[in-house]
Design a protein around this motif. Sequence first.
Motif, mmCIF file in Angstrom:
data_model
loop_
_atom_site.group_PDB
_atom_site.id
_atom_site.type_symbol
_atom_site.label_atom_id
_atom_site.label_comp_id
_atom_site.label_asym_id
_atom_site.label_seq_id
_atom_site.Cartn_x
_atom_site.Cartn_y
_atom_site.Cartn_z
ATOM 1 N N LYS A 1 3.641 7.347 2.584
ATOM 2 C CA LYS A 1 3.779 6.233 3.515
ATOM 3 C C LYS A 1 3.669 4.928 2.742
ATOM 4 O O LYS A 1 2.771 4.757 1.908
ATOM 5 C CB LYS A 1 2.693 6.304 4.588
ATOM 6 C CG LYS A 1 2.744 5.148 5.582
ATOM 7 C CD LYS A 1 1.755 5.350 6.728
ATOM 8 C CE LYS A 1 0.331 5.241 6.265
ATOM 9 N NZ LYS A 1 -0.638 5.330 7.393
ATOM 10 N N LEU A 2 4.587 3.990 2.983
ATOM 11 C CA LEU A 2 4.572 2.677 2.357
ATOM 12 C C LEU A 2 4.252 1.645 3.423
ATOM 13 O O LEU A 2 4.885 1.615 4.487
ATOM 14 C CB LEU A 2 5.927 2.368 1.709
ATOM 15 C CG LEU A 2 6.463 3.395 0.718
ATOM 16 C CD1 LEU A 2 7.860 2.996 0.237
ATOM 17 C CD2 LEU A 2 5.516 3.532 -0.468
ATOM 18 N N ASN A 3 3.282 0.782 3.139
ATOM 19 C CA ASN A 3 2.852 -0.198 4.123
ATOM 20 C C ASN A 3 2.713 -1.560 3.462
ATOM 21 O O ASN A 3 2.045 -1.691 2.429
ATOM 22 C CB ASN A 3 1.521 0.226 4.739
ATOM 23 C CG ASN A 3 1.285 -0.385 6.102
ATOM 24 O OD1 ASN A 3 2.075 -1.208 6.561
ATOM 25 N ND2 ASN A 3 0.217 0.007 6.761
ATOM 26 N N VAL B 1 0.850 -1.197 0.000
ATOM 27 C CA VAL B 1 0.000 0.000 0.000
ATOM 28 C C VAL B 1 0.886 1.248 0.000
ATOM 29 O O VAL B 1 1.710 1.425 0.893
ATOM 30 C CB VAL B 1 -0.923 0.030 1.225
ATOM 31 C CG1 VAL B 1 -1.868 1.232 1.147
ATOM 32 C CG2 VAL B 1 -1.716 -1.273 1.342
ATOM 33 N N THR B 2 0.706 2.083 -1.007
ATOM 34 C CA THR B 2 1.401 3.369 -1.070
ATOM 35 C C THR B 2 0.370 4.466 -0.863
ATOM 36 O O THR B 2 -0.606 4.564 -1.608
ATOM 37 C CB THR B 2 2.096 3.574 -2.422
ATOM 38 O OG1 THR B 2 3.029 2.505 -2.644
ATOM 39 C CG2 THR B 2 2.852 4.899 -2.461
ATOM 40 N N SER B 3 0.568 5.281 0.171
ATOM 41 C CA SER B 3 -0.378 6.356 0.489
ATOM 42 C C SER B 3 0.347 7.692 0.432
ATOM 43 O O SER B 3 1.443 7.843 0.973
ATOM 44 C CB SER B 3 -0.977 6.161 1.890
ATOM 45 O OG SER B 3 -1.584 4.888 2.015
ATOM 46 N N ARG B 4 -0.281 8.657 -0.197
ATOM 47 C CA ARG B 4 0.284 10.002 -0.296
ATOM 48 C C ARG B 4 -0.715 10.990 0.298
ATOM 49 O O ARG B 4 -1.884 11.047 -0.121
ATOM 50 C CB ARG B 4 0.578 10.363 -1.753
ATOM 51 C CG ARG B 4 1.306 11.699 -1.937
ATOM 52 C CD ARG B 4 1.681 11.904 -3.402
ATOM 53 N NE ARG B 4 2.307 13.194 -3.628
ATOM 54 C CZ ARG B 4 3.590 13.456 -3.454
ATOM 55 N NH1 ARG B 4 4.395 12.498 -3.033
ATOM 56 N NH2 ARG B 4 4.081 14.652 -3.691
ATOM 57 N N GLU C 1 8.031 5.264 6.637
ATOM 58 C CA GLU C 1 7.638 6.660 6.481
ATOM 59 C C GLU C 1 8.735 7.552 7.041
ATOM 60 O O GLU C 1 9.251 7.302 8.134
ATOM 61 C CB GLU C 1 6.321 6.922 7.210
ATOM 62 C CG GLU C 1 5.764 8.325 7.025
ATOM 63 C CD GLU C 1 4.433 8.503 7.728
ATOM 64 O OE1 GLU C 1 3.729 9.482 7.418
ATOM 65 O OE2 GLU C 1 4.088 7.670 8.592
ATOM 66 N N ASP C 2 9.099 8.592 6.278
ATOM 67 C CA ASP C 2 10.116 9.556 6.710
ATOM 68 C C ASP C 2 11.417 8.876 7.119
ATOM 69 O O ASP C 2 12.073 9.262 8.093
ATOM 70 C CB ASP C 2 9.598 10.401 7.876
ATOM 71 C CG ASP C 2 8.434 11.291 7.487
ATOM 72 O OD1 ASP C 2 8.362 11.668 6.295
ATOM 73 O OD2 ASP C 2 7.600 11.599 8.348
#
Length: 221
Positions: free
Chosen positions: A167-169, A154-157, A187-188
């Motif tokens: 964020k990569l999950n 899951v890639t969330s922007r 993340e970060d």
Amino acid sequence: MKRVSRIAGMVMALALAACDVPARPVAGPNAEVGTRALISRHGQELVSVITRVQDKLVTTEFQWRGELMASRNLYRGLYPVSGTEYGYQFELDFDDTLLERLFPLKVGNETSFGGNLKLIDKGNAIDVWVHMVVTAERTVDLPTGSYPVFVVEVTSRYGDGSDAKTKLNTLYFSPELSMVLKSVMREDGRQTYWRVVSIDKRGGSVQPTPAQQRNSGTVMI
């Protein structure tokens, strides 16, 4: 005449087979109310409890030392779309038919959708873009049994322009339980993870070990 009838019947059967058959709707979540999971996160433990299953939403509460820390409504048990967390309510406004394209899960399935994440208590909202892809099949071994899982990246922007964060999950999702059994988030430049270490589907008591109870601090996932 009978031979002609049989031939006509065969032709009709072939014609029907050649037609597009409407896709069957995907069954609802397999989650069972009362199912408890003991979760380990960086040496600390908390308990999740499935409290409600309605249509495609699975409501899960997260408890620390018997206290409610968060409550999430997860789409098919996989992706949080609303709930209470970090002291505020959130709700994702999006087209859930786009998320439904991921199901039934199989390697190669993917989907993308945009939405608006409303932080209700704070009175503001941020734009969100999400891409999800099923990359593999694995097995997670627990004391209560082995569970086949799909690995979902899951890639969330969040936000726009230079202020946007990504964020990569990586989620290890069990269709049998409608539950994520392992999560690795990046993340970060930081990586956090958690995993389920035991499951109780009978609604019994799943408590942290005495050694883990001595650890203090707020645990969120």
